[in-house]
Design a protein around this motif. Sequence first.
Motif, PDB file in Angstrom:
ATOM      1  N   MET A 152       4.976   6.137  -7.784  1.00 31.73           N
ATOM      2  CA  MET A 152       4.730   4.595  -8.253  1.00 31.73           C
ATOM      3  C   MET A 152       5.538   3.788  -7.829  1.00 31.73           C
ATOM      4  SD  MET A 152       6.453   5.440 -12.165  1.00 31.73           S
ATOM      5  CE  MET A 152       5.564   6.990 -12.278  1.00 31.73           C
ATOM      6  N   ALA A 153       5.010   2.314  -7.857  1.00 33.50           N
ATOM      7  CA  ALA A 153       5.599   1.114  -7.477  1.00 33.50           C
ATOM      8  C   ALA A 153       5.306  -0.004  -8.644  1.00 33.50           C
ATOM      9  CB  ALA A 153       4.878   1.022  -5.981  1.00 33.50           C
ATOM     10  N   LYS A 154       5.935  -1.118  -8.171  1.00 37.82           N
ATOM     11  CA  LYS A 154       5.593  -2.309  -8.970  1.00 37.82           C
ATOM     12  C   LYS A 154       4.281  -2.847  -8.400  1.00 37.82           C
ATOM     13  CE  LYS A 154      10.050  -4.227  -9.735  1.00 37.82           C
ATOM     14  NZ  LYS A 154      10.939  -5.480  -9.417  1.00 37.82           N
ATOM     15  N   ALA A 155       3.567  -3.323  -9.368  1.00 42.78           N
ATOM     16  CA  ALA A 155       2.063  -3.853  -9.027  1.00 42.78           C
ATOM     17  C   ALA A 155       2.136  -4.740  -7.956  1.00 42.78           C
ATOM     18  CB  ALA A 155       1.484  -4.569 -10.136  1.00 42.78           C
ATOM     19  N   SER A 156       3.170  -5.602  -7.943  1.00 41.64           N
ATOM     20  CA  SER A 156       3.292  -6.702  -6.847  1.00 41.64           C
ATOM     21  C   SER A 156       3.588  -6.105  -5.409  1.00 41.64           C
ATOM     22  CB  SER A 156       4.495  -7.718  -7.120  1.00 41.64           C
ATOM     23  OG  SER A 156       5.750  -6.794  -7.343  1.00 41.64           O
ATOM     24  N   TYR A 157       4.371  -4.939  -5.424  1.00 38.50           N
ATOM     25  CA  TYR A 157       4.797  -4.203  -4.114  1.00 38.50           C
ATOM     26  C   TYR A 157       3.317  -3.808  -3.445  1.00 38.50           C
ATOM     27  CZ  TYR A 157       6.427  -0.884  -0.721  1.00 38.50           C
ATOM     28  OH  TYR A 157       6.714  -0.117   0.527  1.00 38.50           O
ATOM     29  N   LEU A 158       2.816  -2.986  -4.559  1.00 37.58           N
ATOM     30  CA  LEU A 158       1.327  -2.411  -3.970  1.00 37.58           C
ATOM     31  C   LEU A 158       0.346  -3.414  -3.510  1.00 37.58           C
ATOM     32  CD1 LEU A 158       0.700   0.021  -6.536  1.00 37.58           C
ATOM     33  CD2 LEU A 158       1.441   0.492  -4.059  1.00 37.58           C
ATOM     34  N   LYS A 159       0.314  -4.610  -4.122  1.00 33.17           N
ATOM     35  CA  LYS A 159      -0.564  -5.861  -3.665  1.00 33.17           C
ATOM     36  C   LYS A 159      -0.101  -6.328  -2.363  1.00 33.17           C
ATOM     37  CE  LYS A 159      -2.299 -10.157  -5.112  1.00 33.17           C
ATOM     38  NZ  LYS A 159      -2.419 -11.337  -6.190  1.00 33.17           N
ATOM     39  N   LYS A 160       1.218  -6.644  -2.131  1.00 29.78           N
ATOM     40  CA  LYS A 160       1.506  -7.065  -0.808  1.00 29.78           C
ATOM     41  C   LYS A 160       2.051  -5.966   0.311  1.00 29.78           C
ATOM     42  CE  LYS A 160       5.803  -9.504   0.763  1.00 29.78           C
ATOM     43  NZ  LYS A 160       7.118 -10.384   0.506  1.00 29.78           N
ATOM     44  N   ASN A 161       1.763  -4.703   0.084  1.00 29.21           N
ATOM     45  CA  ASN A 161       2.157  -3.733   0.834  1.00 29.21           C
ATOM     46  C   ASN A 161       0.954  -2.506   0.807  1.00 29.21           C
ATOM     47  OD1 ASN A 161       4.833  -4.528   2.174  1.00 29.21           O
ATOM     48  ND2 ASN A 161       4.894  -4.473  -0.177  1.00 29.21           N
ATOM     49  N   GLU A 162      -0.275  -2.955   0.359  1.00 32.76           N
ATOM     50  CA  GLU A 162      -1.145  -1.929   0.360  1.00 32.76           C
ATOM     51  C   GLU A 162      -1.459  -1.104   1.548  1.00 32.76           C
ATOM     52  OE1 GLU A 162      -6.053  -1.337  -0.912  1.00 32.76           O
ATOM     53  OE2 GLU A 162      -4.905  -3.361  -1.103  1.00 32.76           O
ATOM     54  N   ALA A 163      -1.159  -1.598   2.868  1.00 31.42           N
ATOM     55  CA  ALA A 163      -1.568  -0.924   3.907  1.00 31.42           C
ATOM     56  C   ALA A 163      -0.216   0.266   3.861  1.00 31.42           C
ATOM     57  CB  ALA A 163      -1.341  -1.739   5.211  1.00 31.42           C
ATOM     58  N   THR A 164       0.832  -0.233   3.656  1.00 29.99           N
ATOM     59  CA  THR A 164       2.149   0.696   3.635  1.00 29.99           C
ATOM     60  C   THR A 164       1.893   1.998   2.579  1.00 29.99           C
ATOM     61  OG1 THR A 164       3.621  -0.935   4.189  1.00 29.99           O
ATOM     62  CG2 THR A 164       4.644   0.879   3.539  1.00 29.99           C
ATOM     63  N   ALA A 165       1.480   1.600   1.596  1.00 30.46           N
ATOM     64  CA  ALA A 165       1.068   2.491   0.443  1.00 30.46           C
ATOM     65  C   ALA A 165       0.149   3.525   1.021  1.00 30.46           C
ATOM     66  CB  ALA A 165       0.798   1.907  -0.777  1.00 30.46           C
ATOM     67  N   GLU A 166      -0.883   2.994   1.563  1.00 34.41           N
ATOM     68  CA  GLU A 166      -1.909   4.002   2.109  1.00 34.41           C
ATOM     69  C   GLU A 166      -1.457   5.009   3.171  1.00 34.41           C
ATOM     70  OE1 GLU A 166      -5.812   3.475   4.929  1.00 34.41           O
ATOM     71  OE2 GLU A 166      -5.625   1.964   3.403  1.00 34.41           O
ATOM     72  N   LYS A 167      -0.455   4.307   4.218  1.00 34.10           N
ATOM     73  CA  LYS A 167       0.198   5.366   5.112  1.00 34.10           C
ATOM     74  C   LYS A 167       0.897   6.258   4.259  1.00 34.10           C
ATOM     75  CE  LYS A 167       0.242   1.748   8.497  1.00 34.10           C
ATOM     76  NZ  LYS A 167       1.581   0.761   9.383  1.00 34.10           N
ATOM     77  N   PHE A 168       1.653   5.872   3.166  1.00 34.26           N
ATOM     78  CA  PHE A 168       2.471   6.768   2.424  1.00 34.26           C
ATOM     79  C   PHE A 168       1.823   7.864   1.935  1.00 34.26           C
ATOM     80  CE2 PHE A 168       4.916   8.161  -1.297  1.00 34.26           C
ATOM     81  CZ  PHE A 168       6.119   8.261  -0.719  1.00 34.26           C
ATOM     82  N   THR A 169       0.561   7.420   1.471  1.00 33.90           N
ATOM     83  CA  THR A 169      -0.391   8.545   0.552  1.00 33.90           C
ATOM     84  C   THR A 169      -1.012   9.363   1.363  1.00 33.90           C
ATOM     85  OG1 THR A 169      -0.607   6.797  -1.034  1.00 33.90           O
ATOM     86  CG2 THR A 169      -2.036   8.702  -1.246  1.00 33.90           C
ATOM     87  N   ARG A 170      -1.372   8.907   2.686  1.00 32.32           N
ATOM     88  CA  ARG A 170      -2.042   9.798   3.816  1.00 32.32           C
ATOM     89  C   ARG A 170      -0.889  10.891   4.174  1.00 32.32           C
ATOM     90  NH1 ARG A 170      -2.964   6.197   7.162  1.00 32.32           N
ATOM     91  NH2 ARG A 170      -5.327   5.511   6.335  1.00 32.32           N
ATOM     92  N   ALA A 171       0.303  10.568   4.512  1.00 33.27           N
ATOM     93  CA  ALA A 171       1.301  11.622   4.770  1.00 33.27           C
ATOM     94  C   ALA A 171       1.675  12.595   3.516  1.00 33.27           C
ATOM     95  CB  ALA A 171       2.617  10.799   4.828  1.00 33.27           C
ATOM     96  N   ILE A 172       1.406  12.084   2.427  1.00 28.85           N
ATOM     97  CA  ILE A 172       1.598  12.860   1.262  1.00 28.85           C
ATOM     98  C   ILE A 172       0.523  13.822   1.092  1.00 28.85           C
ATOM     99  CG2 ILE A 172       1.529  13.181  -1.428  1.00 28.85           C
ATOM    100  CD1 ILE A 172       4.350  12.569  -0.109  1.00 28.85           C
TER     101      ILE A 172
END
Length: 330
Positions: free
Chosen positions: A220-240
């Motif tokens: 999980m992450a702050k809503a503001s972090y996911l909004k600003k770093n959606e591409a990062t969250a996607e890369k992270f989730t792809r690795a998982i």
Amino acid sequence: MKRFFFMIVSFTLMLFILVACGGQKAEKVRLAEVTRSVFYTPLYIAISEDFFKKEGLDVELKTTWGGDKTMTALLSNGADIALVGSETSIYVNAQGASDPIINFAQLTQTDGTFLVAREKTDHFSWEQLKGKTFLGQRKGGMPQMAGEFVLKQKGIDPKKDIDLIQTIDFANIPNSFASGTGDYVQLFEPQASIFEKEGIGRIVASFGKESGRIPYTTFMAKASYLKKNEATAEKFTRAIYKAQQWIESHSSKEAALSIQDQFKDTEPSILESSIERYKQQKSFAQNPILDEKEWNQLQTIMDEAGELPKYTSHQKLVNTKIAEKVTKNH
């Protein structure tokens, strides 16, 4: 001479490519995990098999030992992403957070604790807990709530039928049991198997098997972090997701060897048997999507434990778009 010239040009071009590639600095992601446990094997696989690295991420992992400390790290910007029980996001939301904590990738889908008895027993029954001292987990945390949920299903009232101890800090529960506190204790792997090997206790039941599917631990992450770093969250989730697929297609022994660096003081055979236990009861989520049925089951367990501040919709605190995109395109 011409051949020599082309060799020089080719060498220069290769050097340029290598420098250019090497110049692409990996993006740093600070990840706080609630505890260090074999329960989180897919996460360690993502690290050891370089799935994060291949996505261009440099994941800095730290263990924060407890849901309260993990959430504090996330809320105070001491971490970008947290791996912790989904219930914590509900607690934060109930306090009127202006920047809510959003669950975006599921790692485990059952309880990860085991019931460990101090005395050896050939024929365990849940009735044996009545009148005994039970060293439980932190009040309001998923291990304790799932544990109480199972006890009630087995006809045991946690408040009346057992002497329930909840005053010991999460990180100190194993040491407390080892020093003589309690007749029974609720432990994660590999600690449960280590105690069994050392003769401190015996694993007699699995809370994961008994409680059913729950979105037990999520990223999980702050809503503001996911909004600003959606591409990062996607890369992270792809690795998982790659790690989740890897563990499905590899043996427990291969997984144990892969994550050995995360458990340097634990014997490979203990790691292997612990991973196999979790695989057998399907504790590792097969994909990172946290569905609505699981989310509602989580709140049912919280409500029965008297810890649900208010019902929170799946849509409000869960982002499935990232996980759905990753699983669809992979």
